[in-house]
Design a protein around this motif. Structure first.
Motif, PDB file in Angstrom:
ATOM      1  N   ASN B 323      47.462  31.179  99.855  1.00 22.90           N
ATOM      2  CA  ASN B 323      46.207  30.900 100.550  1.00 22.90           C
ATOM      3  C   ASN B 323      45.935  29.397 100.609  1.00 22.90           C
ATOM      4  N   LYS B 324      44.864  29.042 101.238  1.00 27.35           N
ATOM      5  CA  LYS B 324      44.569  27.631 101.519  1.00 27.35           C
ATOM      6  C   LYS B 324      44.578  26.748 100.278  1.00 27.35           C
ATOM      7  N   PHE B 325      44.142  27.313  99.144  1.00 26.35           N
ATOM      8  CA  PHE B 325      44.101  26.481  97.941  1.00 26.35           C
ATOM      9  C   PHE B 325      45.483  26.328  97.312  1.00 26.35           C
ATOM     10  N   GLU B 330      52.881  24.586  96.818  1.00 25.17           N
ATOM     11  CA  GLU B 330      54.230  24.914  97.273  1.00 25.17           C
ATOM     12  C   GLU B 330      55.101  23.674  97.284  1.00 25.17           C
ATOM     13  N   ALA B 331      54.472  22.491  97.359  1.00 25.91           N
ATOM     14  CA  ALA B 331      55.245  21.246  97.291  1.00 25.91           C
ATOM     15  C   ALA B 331      56.033  21.184  95.991  1.00 25.91           C
ATOM     16  N   PRO B 346      56.158  31.917  92.109  1.00 24.99           N
ATOM     17  CA  PRO B 346      55.519  31.286  90.941  1.00 24.99           C
ATOM     18  C   PRO B 346      54.363  30.354  91.311  1.00 24.99           C
ATOM     19  N   THR B 347      54.179  30.073  92.595  1.00 19.86           N
ATOM     20  CA  THR B 347      53.231  29.023  92.989  1.00 19.86           C
ATOM     21  C   THR B 347      51.826  29.192  92.391  1.00 19.86           C
TER      22      THR B 347
END
Lengths: 160, 654
Positions: B323-325, B330-331, B346-347
């Motif tokens: 989601n947006k937060f 993910e970087a 795992p993000t």
């Protein structure tokens, strides 16, 4: 006489921390720089990423500098009046300079080697940069731990 | 991910592929075609698209020095798909390609000539004093003239010996440098053999000059004129390129268009044709199945979409979606690589830990503020590509956390409380100047130890969290006993171990030491009994169980690894403090001191922020990859690569 030799030992410890860390980083940054210049001749657009990888083995020199500075501040040679230090305390400062210095020397050289190897994989595919950076940072762990021990020792040494 | 098959009429193929490409939700896989080979025509189509792309790349590279490039602030060229298609139809890039090819050929030829002229020029320059025309070098009926160089030290003896040999010889010294003598030698042919011998003994090296009916001076002048002409011609070519460079944007648009065309041709090749229908197969996220159905329905009614069961050993690609937060985190995950299709993303689990670790590695409220403001401004004014944007957003959030943690640890640009401006500090009960909000002073008294303990506790929590994620995921996959025995049993054991530790230190649970010891025995016993359950032999079962206790050492090492948080956090503050101290020292210099001090402070803190932020990001990531991921995932998933309108230069808008 006795008191002055204590200061000399502490200064020797500080010098060792800065010099050994600096040598390690010089080797490391130099190694990575040689590999990086090769990559730049083929792909100048990767300069930013190459610079990042080259800079990584530079931390050991900073850690060594940090250790040296902490010792100098603690014995009052920087920003204060020099304090009297006996032989035993002088040896303690000398010993406190060893972890960051030696760990920095060896890990700096090896981190440079890993960075240089990482540069080859970045040259093949720039998407590998993150992975190459992490690989190089694995070596740095031991310089960080060396710094940690040196800092704890320096903070812990009791001076009058 | 689901494997989907689409069958439709060949007449609608182009339309459908184009729509699928615009949606960008399907990764195509090769449809099995048995022994049939690929039809010839399609291979040709792929080649022609590749050729167009290569040609445009060539032109773009050639005109790059003259093109007006978009600045960081401008952002990329944005366009609608429709407009791109129109532009590609209208814009005649082939003429430009042909023209550029001829320009490039001319430039190469001119440059080659220029280089060879320069070489000749360098060769001729020492011979400027040669009085005869160049074609006099060589043989006449009776005499021979040669030119060449000899070491200055051997010149005198050479001259002597030749003159001793015969007197029908003329030695002309053309030029003399500190080490070399340039000579022209004319002799009668009969004595050639003797002369050559003498020359060889003195290491005379013969020079060859280009033939011409005039002398060296004239030849040099000619070369200079010709070089001037070439330089002028090169400028003309540059002017022409400058004109072409005005079409830089158009060429970029067409480039991207042909990339789409090529990808579509490749997509077509993956499919299978009958006389009237075509079939394509590929991976689609389950949620996107409806979207595809809708889109296809809009274009044709004659189609069939089926969900396929993947073949044995066929591994689904992986795409993570948050989601947006969480998507900015993910970087971090992307550096490590994707989880396997059977593993959890795992993000969201690493997010909280990562950002706190990042803040702890900096622990300077001032630096946090700088990071936040810098990233916020960058996001507002610079048009980043999507991946970089995530990274900048993450560092911005890191700035906020750093600010909060920095305030708690009393870090303000590496200042001590005595150096800080009044509004940041107050006098505590003991009358010592202290930072507001400060709970821990990491550089004094028991402060470093407290910091170290905080780091270790965070490590302990993350190790437990790693095991918990492992258990949660195993439960979700229906592996109840694996979850219980491999994950939750370890969590129980680690918690009891922790309680045992603090009770031994006499901090908490001091009175319950006996109970805790029993709980610990239960844990050890359970581990020994269960950890070897995959072994067949009862003895091996037992030994594997005992051996599993060795895992505690690994976990202990993991937790110790978090001590880097303290070292880096402390390091940031001390480096900042060092620069402040140096600035303080130079400020004592009369008049210019204050300027030096400001320069030291600005450069020093900028450098420190750069180095420390880099270190904080790298080491916080590493703790996730090595210490955290290892507990519940292996990684190595194949990234999902859907057929899409991939763009190198433009950004598509709706």
């Amino acid at each position: 006489m006795e008191i002055e030799s204590g200061v000399a030992l502490a200064v020797a410890g500080a010098a060792m921390a800065a010099v050994l860390g600096g040598i390690g980083s010089s080797f490391g940054v130099g190694l990575a720089g040689q590999a990086g210049t090769g990559v730049i001749s083929e792909k100048p657009e990767l300069f930013g990423k190459i610079l990042l990888l080259q800079a990584l083995p530079g931390t050991q020199g900073i850690y060594g500098f940090l250790g040296a500075l902490l010792i100098l501040i603690k014995i009052g040679l920087i920003g204060g009046a020099p304090i009297e230090i006996d032989m035993s305390t002088g040896w303690q400062f000398f010993g406190a300079g060893i972890p960051v210095g030696l760990a920095g020397l060896v890990s700096g050289i090896y981190q440079g080697k890993v960075s240089a190897a990482g540069l080859n994989s970045v040259a093949k595919d720039p998407a590998n940069t993150g992975k190459a950076v992490i690989m190089a940072a694995m070596v740095e762990t031991y310089a960080v731990l060396g710094l940690l021990v040196s800092v704890l020792l320096i903070f812990g040494i009791k001076v009058a | 991910m689901q494997k989907m098959q689409l069958v439709a009429s060949t007449a609608h193929r182009q339309k459908l592929l184009d729509a699928l490409q615009a949606l960008g939700v399907m990764e195509l896989t090769e449809v099995s075609r048995g022994n049939e080979s690929k039809p010839e025509a399609k291979v040709e189509a792929a080649h022609s698209a590749e050729l167009a792309i290569a040609n445009i790349d060539f032109v773009l590279k050639l005109i790059s020095p003259f093109a007006k490039h978009r600045g960081l602030m401008d952002g990329p060229l944005t366009m609608k798909i429709e407009d791109v298609r129109k532009k590609a139809k209208e814009f005649d890039f082939q003429t430009i390609v042909d023209k550029c090819k001829s320009i490039e050929e001319t430039i190469v030829n001119l440059k080659n000539e220029h280089a060879s002229l320069t070489a000749t020029q360098e060769m001729l320059e020492p011979w400027q004093g040669l009085s005869m025309p160049l074609d006099h070098i060589g043989s006449t009926k009776r005499t021979t003239t040669i030119i060449g160089t000899v070491q200055k030290t051997s010149f005198e003896s050479l001259k002597e010996e030749i003159e001793k040999l015969l007197n029908l010889v003329n030695i002309e010294v053309v030029e003399e440098t500190t080490s070399t003598v340039y000579l022209a030698l004319t002799y009668v042919k009969e004595s050639e053999r003797d002369i050559k011998e003498v020359l060889m003994m003195h290491k005379f090296s013969e020079a060859g000059l280009p033939a011409a009916s005039h002398d060296v001076q004239k030849e040099l002048a000619n070369i200079k004129t010709r070089k001037g002409e070439i330089e002028k011609d090169l400028k003309t070519q540059d002017e022409e390129l400058k004109v072409i460079a005005k079409d830089n944007d158009n060429l970029q648009v067409v480039h991207d268009f042909y990339v789409w065309e090529r990808d579509k041709v490749y997509a077509e090749q993956m499919g299978y044709d009958t006389q009237y229908t075509f079939t394509i197969e590929g991976w689609v996220p389950v949620k996107k199945m409806e979207t595809i159905k809708q889109e296809v329905q809009n274009l044709t009614s004659a189609f069939e979409i089926t969900v396929l069961t993947p073949a044995e050993g066929e591994e689904a690609p992986v795409a993570i979606h948050n989601n947006k937060f969480f998507d900015q985190f993910e970087a971090v995950t992307n550096i490590y690589g994707l989880p396997l299709p059977s593993e959890v993303d795992p993000t969201p689990f690493l997010a909280g830990f990562f950002i706190i670790f990042f803040g702890l590695c900096l622990t300077d409220a001032g630096y946090g503020l700088v990071l936040f403001v810098a990233c916020a401004l960058a996001l507002k004014f610079v048009a980043f590509p999507e991946g970089t944007k995530k990274l900048v957003r993450l560092v911005m959030l890191g700035g906020v956390v750093t600010f909060v943690l920095g305030a708690l640890f009393g870090g303000w640009f590496g200042m001590t409380a005595d150096q800080a401006p009044g509004f940041l500090t107050y006098l505590n009960e003991e009358g010592v100047k202290t930072f507001k909000f400060q709970l821990v002073n990491p550089s004094e008294g028991s402060g470093p130890l407290t910091f170290l303990i905080i780091a270790a506790i965070l490590g302990y929590i993350q190790v437990l969290a790693g095991k918990a994620v492992d258990g949660y995921w195993k439960l979700k996959q229906g592996r109840f006993w694996d979850a219980m025995l491999d994950s939750f049993l370890w969590i129980y054991f680690l918690i009891v171990m922790g309680m045992f530790g603090v009770s031994k230190m006499g901090l908490f649970f001091a009175d319950d030491a006996q109970t805790i010891t029993y709980l610990l025995y239960i844990g050890v016993g359970a581990l020994i009994l269960t950890q070897g359950r995959s072994q067949k032999n009862i003895v091996l079962k037992f030994f594997s169980g005992v051996l599993s206790l060795y895992g505690i050492v690994g976990i202990f090492a993991d937790i110790l690894s978090y001590s880097r948080l303290m070292a880096l956090g402390l390091g940031t503050g001390i480096i900042g403090f060092a620069f402040n101290t140096i600035a303080g020292l130079v400020s004592g210099v009369p008049v210019v001191g204050i300027i030096f001090a400001i320069i030291v402070i600005l450069i020093g803190h900028t450098l420190n922020i750069a180095i420390s932020t880099l270190g904080a990001y790298i080491h916080s990531s590493r703790l996730q990859f090595v210490e955290f991921f290892g507990k519940f995932m292996e990684g190595g998933g194949r990234p999902w690569k859907p057929l899409k309108k991939a763009c190198k230069y433009i950004v598509i808008t709706n």
